[in-house]
Design an enzyme around this catalytic site. Structure first.
Site, PDB file in Angstrom:
ATOM      1  N   ARG A  87      -2.844   0.204   3.228  1.00  0.00           N
ATOM      2  CA  ARG A  87      -3.933  -0.074   2.321  1.00  0.00           C
ATOM      3  C   ARG A  87      -4.696   1.316   1.893  1.00  0.00           C
ATOM      4  NH1 ARG A  87      -5.314  -6.355   1.183  1.00  0.00           N
ATOM      5  NH2 ARG A  87      -3.818  -7.251   2.775  1.00  0.00           N
TER       6      ARG A  87
ATOM      7  N   GLU B  60       5.797  -9.690  -4.575  1.00  0.00           N
ATOM      8  CA  GLU B  60       7.107  -9.206  -4.246  1.00  0.00           C
ATOM      9  C   GLU B  60       8.278  -9.707  -5.298  1.00  0.00           C
ATOM     10  OE1 GLU B  60       4.495  -9.152  -0.932  1.00  0.00           O
ATOM     11  OE2 GLU B  60       5.034 -10.807  -2.231  1.00  0.00           O
TER      12      GLU B  60
ATOM     13  N   ASP C  89       9.847  -8.021   7.391  1.00  0.00           N
ATOM     14  CA  ASP C  89      10.117  -7.309   5.995  1.00  0.00           C
ATOM     15  C   ASP C  89       9.936  -6.026   6.012  1.00  0.00           C
ATOM     16  OD1 ASP C  89       7.230  -7.503   6.300  1.00  0.00           O
ATOM     17  OD2 ASP C  89       6.872  -8.733   4.333  1.00  0.00           O
TER      18      ASP C  89
ATOM     19  N   GLU D 292      -2.611  -2.699   8.186  1.00  0.00           N
ATOM     20  CA  GLU D 292      -3.065  -2.943   7.203  1.00  0.00           C
ATOM     21  C   GLU D 292      -4.167  -1.619   6.528  1.00  0.00           C
ATOM     22  OE1 GLU D 292      -2.544  -5.184   5.048  1.00  0.00           O
ATOM     23  OE2 GLU D 292      -1.986  -7.027   6.040  1.00  0.00           O
TER      24      GLU D 292
END
Length: 401
Positions: free
Chosen positions: A34, A295, A161, A30
């Site tokens: 980010r 998404e 993913d 993360e």
């Protein structure tokens, strides 16, 4: 977006108030997608040095995460001052997490001149290339100690993913020179097609989840990025498969639209199932929430850019209206607890990816193709744009515009 004043205010905050001398633990993944992703983009879009320096400093703080026998990083890095190394001795690392560092770490090396960042992610790629894969599939959990798969769960939704996304994007970001990434992507996609792809009795194409050979006929909202990914990768596939992948991308994206269309709010649930006559709907309240995820509109944006079929803008506009109707509050936007209720409860959270991704992809869906052209930019998995390396063709330095 011409938000010049807001940008200056944010830049000042990053320079003066974004301190890295914090204690506690953070997710390597993360923080990378980010924070580092956002700082890198801000630098490449503006040339403002403060963003480059902060990105590199933060990257350096993440390096202890790689101190494992295999070099596959653990998921959590400890920021306690002077306490380098692992906060927790958890048993396994997650494919989507250690597999989604490549784009950012190559840019950290590019901007710092320090090879260590690129070496860390190249080693991850090497481990993954060599390890034996069940049927060519990549399971979601790997031990950073032994270098073995921990269980044979395979998913293109959460946990798996963005690993697949970063393979095709590494190929594109390299100016189509990273053959290893290209080959790994198309091989993985063929295995996914062979073992996970299904068409429901009602004619909806979906990617199921695989547990040691048994399929769960369910698709998560997170897996809905795959329509856009397959579209993005279609043009460099073997010639005889290009049209097939374009059609597959459209079909998966249509299925994800159905998960939105079949709810009372016209927003999609966290996960939806294909069983016994009920298709593309959540089967329990614990999967019926919508937390402002991007998404589905991400795939609309890629499919629009590839096909210019107006249906994708129509579908995107349905999402805009639904967000306004059900998610807007006095203080911003909020997730909702049940997409199948016409009077949903708010969860009282505005996720940072709503701004970084959901709104950005909607904005780009209704913009001209030359705004952040896909020829020149690759989006990291938090939708932060990183420049494509055009140096081979144009003599520009790698990764600079």
């Amino acid at each position: 977006m011409e938000l010049k004043e807001e940008f200056q205010e944010a830049k000042a905050w990053v320079g003066e108030s974004f301190h890295l001398n914090v204690s506690g633990e953070a997710s390597l993944f993360e923080v990378n997608i980010r924070y580092i992703g956002g700082l890198l983009s801000a630098f490449y879009l503006t040339g403002e040095e403060v963003f480059r320096i902060k990105a590199i400093r933060l990257g350096e703080k993440l390096l202890p995460a790689f101190n494992t026998p295999t070099g596959i990083p653990k998921g959590v890095v400890s920021f306690k001052s002077g306490n380098w190394g692992w906060a927790t001795a958890g048993s396994s690392s997650i494919l989507a997490e250690f597999g989604s560092l490549h784009l950012e770490f190559l840019h950290l090396t590019e901007l710092s001149g320090n090879q260590v960042f690129a070496e860390k992610v190249r080693n991850i790629r090497k481990v993954l290339r060599k390890i034996e894969k069940p049927f060519g599939l990549y399971p979601n959990f790997l031990s950073p100690v032994s270098g073995n798969w921990v269980q044979h769960h395979v998913s293109v939704g959460g946990l798996g993913d963005s690993f697949y996304e970063y393979l095709i994007k590494s190929w594109l970001m390299s100016g189509k020179t990273d053959m290893e990434a290209k080959n790994m992507y198309y091989e993985a996609l063929e295995a996914i097609e062979t073992y996970l792809l299904n068409v429901s009795p009602g004619g909806l194409t979906y990617i199921a989840e695989w547990r040691g050979g048994i399929l769960d006929h369910k698709m998560g909202h997170l897996a809905c990025f795959s329509g856009g990914m397959i579209a993005l990768g279609a043009e460099d596939a073997k010639e005889e498969k290009r049209a097939h992948y374009r059609e597959l991308a459209a079909q998966i994206t249509k299925t994800c639209h159905e998960s939105y269309a079949r709810s009372d709010t016209k927003l999609g649930p966290e996960a939806f199932w294909f069983n016994s006559g009920r298709e593309a709907v959540a089967t329990q309240l614990s999967e019926s929430y919508y937390i402002l995820r991007p998404e589905v509109v991400e795939s609309y944006m890629y499919l629009w850019r590839q096909t210019h079929n107006p249906i994708y803008r129509e579908w995107g506009w349905e999402v805009v209206l639904a967000l306004e109707k059900y998610c807007r509050t006095e203080a911003g936007f909020s997730g909702i607890q049940d997409v199948y209720s016409s009077t949903p409860n708010h969860d009282n959270k505005q996720q940072s990816f709503f701004l970084a991704e959901t709104l950005k992809y909607l904005y780009l869906l209704f913009s001209e193709d030359d705004l952040l052209s896909l020829e020149d930019w690759v989006f990291n998995t938090e939708a932060h744009p990183l420049p494509v390396n055009h140096s081979d063709s144009s003599g520009r330095a790698w990764g600079r515009h």
